[in-house]
Design an enzyme around this catalytic site. Sequence first.
Site, PDB file in Angstrom:
ATOM      1  CG  HIS A 196       4.744  11.878  41.542  1.00  0.00           C
ATOM      2  ND1 HIS A 196       5.365  11.825  42.765  1.00  0.00           N
ATOM      3  CD2 HIS A 196       3.793  10.921  41.589  1.00  0.00           C
ATOM      4  CE1 HIS A 196       4.809  10.894  43.523  1.00  0.00           C
ATOM      5  NE2 HIS A 196       3.850  10.315  42.825  1.00  0.00           N
TER       6      HIS A 196
ATOM      7  CG  ASP B 234       3.830   7.390  45.565  1.00  0.00           C
ATOM      8  OD1 ASP B 234       3.864   8.079  44.540  1.00  0.00           O
ATOM      9  OD2 ASP B 234       3.106   7.649  46.548  1.00  0.00           O
TER      10      ASP B 234
ATOM     11  CD  GLU C 180       1.116  12.772  42.951  1.00  0.00           C
ATOM     12  OE1 GLU C 180       0.019  12.216  42.792  1.00  0.00           O
ATOM     13  OE2 GLU C 180       1.806  12.580  43.976  1.00  0.00           O
ATOM     14  CD  GLU C 181       3.150  11.651  46.773  1.00  0.00           C
ATOM     15  OE1 GLU C 181       1.982  11.737  47.186  1.00  0.00           O
ATOM     16  OE2 GLU C 181       3.649  10.600  46.337  1.00  0.00           O
TER      17      GLU C 181
ATOM     18  CG  HIS D 260       2.187   8.489  50.779  1.00  0.00           C
ATOM     19  ND1 HIS D 260       0.943   9.054  50.664  1.00  0.00           N
ATOM     20  CD2 HIS D 260       2.719   8.529  49.535  1.00  0.00           C
ATOM     21  CE1 HIS D 260       0.731   9.408  49.399  1.00  0.00           C
ATOM     22  NE2 HIS D 260       1.804   9.094  48.705  1.00  0.00           N
TER      23      HIS D 260
ATOM     24  CG  ASP E 207       1.922   8.189  40.836  1.00  0.00           C
ATOM     25  OD1 ASP E 207       2.828   7.615  41.473  1.00  0.00           O
ATOM     26  OD2 ASP E 207       1.179   9.056  41.343  1.00  0.00           O
TER      27      ASP E 207
HETATM   28  C1  IPO Z   1      -1.863   6.878  43.834  1.00  0.00           C
HETATM   29  C2  IPO Z   1      -1.837   6.143  44.993  1.00  0.00           C
HETATM   30  C3  IPO Z   1      -2.696   5.081  45.151  1.00  0.00           C
HETATM   31  C4  IPO Z   1      -3.558   4.784  44.155  1.00  0.00           C
HETATM   32  I1  IPO Z   1      -4.832   3.207  44.327  1.00  0.00           I
HETATM   33  C5  IPO Z   1      -3.587   5.499  43.005  1.00  0.00           C
HETATM   34  C6  IPO Z   1      -2.722   6.558  42.864  1.00  0.00           C
HETATM   35  C7  IPO Z   1      -1.016   8.020  43.552  1.00  0.00           C
HETATM   36  C8  IPO Z   1       0.125   8.237  44.463  1.00  0.00           C
HETATM   37  N1  IPO Z   1       1.362   8.506  43.805  1.00  0.00           N
HETATM   38  C9  IPO Z   1      -0.101   9.358  45.346  1.00  0.00           C
HETATM   39  O1  IPO Z   1       0.340   9.347  46.442  1.00  0.00           O
HETATM   40  N2  IPO Z   1      -0.699  10.469  44.884  1.00  0.00           N
HETATM   41  O2  IPO Z   1      -0.710  11.556  45.657  1.00  0.00           O
HETATM   42 ZN    ZN Z   2       1.931   9.244  46.546  1.00  0.00          ZN
END
Ligand code: IPO
Ligand code: ZN
Length: 421
Positions: free
Chosen positions: A216, A236, A270-271, A375, A298
Amino acid sequence: MLKLRQTILLAMLSLAGTAQAAQPVWISLGEQGYQLLRKLDAGIKSQESRKLAPNSALAKGEADETVHLVAVDEALLPRLSDAIHENLRHCGGFIVHPSLQEARASLRGPAAALATLAPSYAIDNQATVNKLLPQLQDSNILGTIQSLSGYQNRFYTTSHGVNASNWIASQWKQLAGSRSDVTVEQFSHASWPQKSVILTIKGTDNAAETLVLGGHLDSTVGNGTGENSRAPGADDDASGVASLTEVARVLLASNYQPRRTIKFMAYAAEEVGLRGSSDIAKRFKQQQVKVVGALQLDMTNYQGDAQDIFLFTDYTNAAQNTFLANLAKAYLPNLKVGYSQCGYACSDHASWHAQGYPASFPFESSFDKSNPYIHSSSDTLASSGNQARHALKFSQLALAYAVELGSDGPAAKASKVAELR
Ligand code: IPO
Ligand code: ZN
């Protein structure tokens, strides 16, 4: 008097409503997420609930979970995402559905797979894979992460988020060069301005069958991410997009021509509930595109645990996961493979899984030791040690996956050749 006051109050409320453009959307989420949502708004009630049978067709890890279908104000989603992330160390944790009908369909479980999808997982392209693997370079991955994390943020509604999508499209177009069998398009989404990006290498003789390798492109710092928020999203998921970009670069630079069609995707939004990938996977299903496999990258650049690559066993396809483990064994014997679970639809692989397509999610660490900086404004390259050697392992696995599945022709043709001999 009371009546009048109520009328005025209602009028004020509806005015406030239009000013804020509060939009109810349908979401589905697990029991824990649902309880958090009810803390944010006690008035919210599940429209429909379904307890997933422990031994249903769904992968393990999804067992014993109750899934709720709820209508919520779209403006509440970032706060819900935050609450889930903080309390459950999850992010996302809910899926946004465009309509009640589609939400109900999703609650019934993954859509039935298209009949023709049963690829051979034979590993028999050693010459090509071994020639291409050494061409993957971590310095290129590092450069892409630097560029993407240099945007103020890549949130799905901001000008920066739009610009980042345009930048990926222009980079991918450069990789495509003048090959007429390679196209780059931006997939527009009806409800927000950030576009997903798709690079397609058309298959030579089995073009209807398609592989999807995705990550993403958006980033977030949760509640209230806006034009001025700093959300570098280096891990991320600039890392995943960068890992994939390097795979595309090597395949195209070597003039590799797959027999199946290969699509690289950088998903928008995606978020905020896997919305970009969900749009695309649904469109593909609707058009009966034969996706023989989807691979999600991801977060690839933060090594949180002893093993190198963790295959997530929930919301994924067990046979394809085994194939990936076998690819690692065959081509990357120094890498240690582990297994973990998210416990919820944590990334875009879940969008493909929901449409009945075989999906996998190789991840940078176990769930428990995952990157604590995501995040936040601290999800920088520095937080991943200013290197891209970890992300390179994911490019290597993804390239082996692309070539081994991409080089297979139509089964019928193969047997015809055998007959002629
Ligand atoms: C994510 C985050 C932590 C873990 I463990 C597995 C997957 C996905 C990350 N990109 C996210 O914020 N998804 O919303
Ligand atoms: Zn994320």
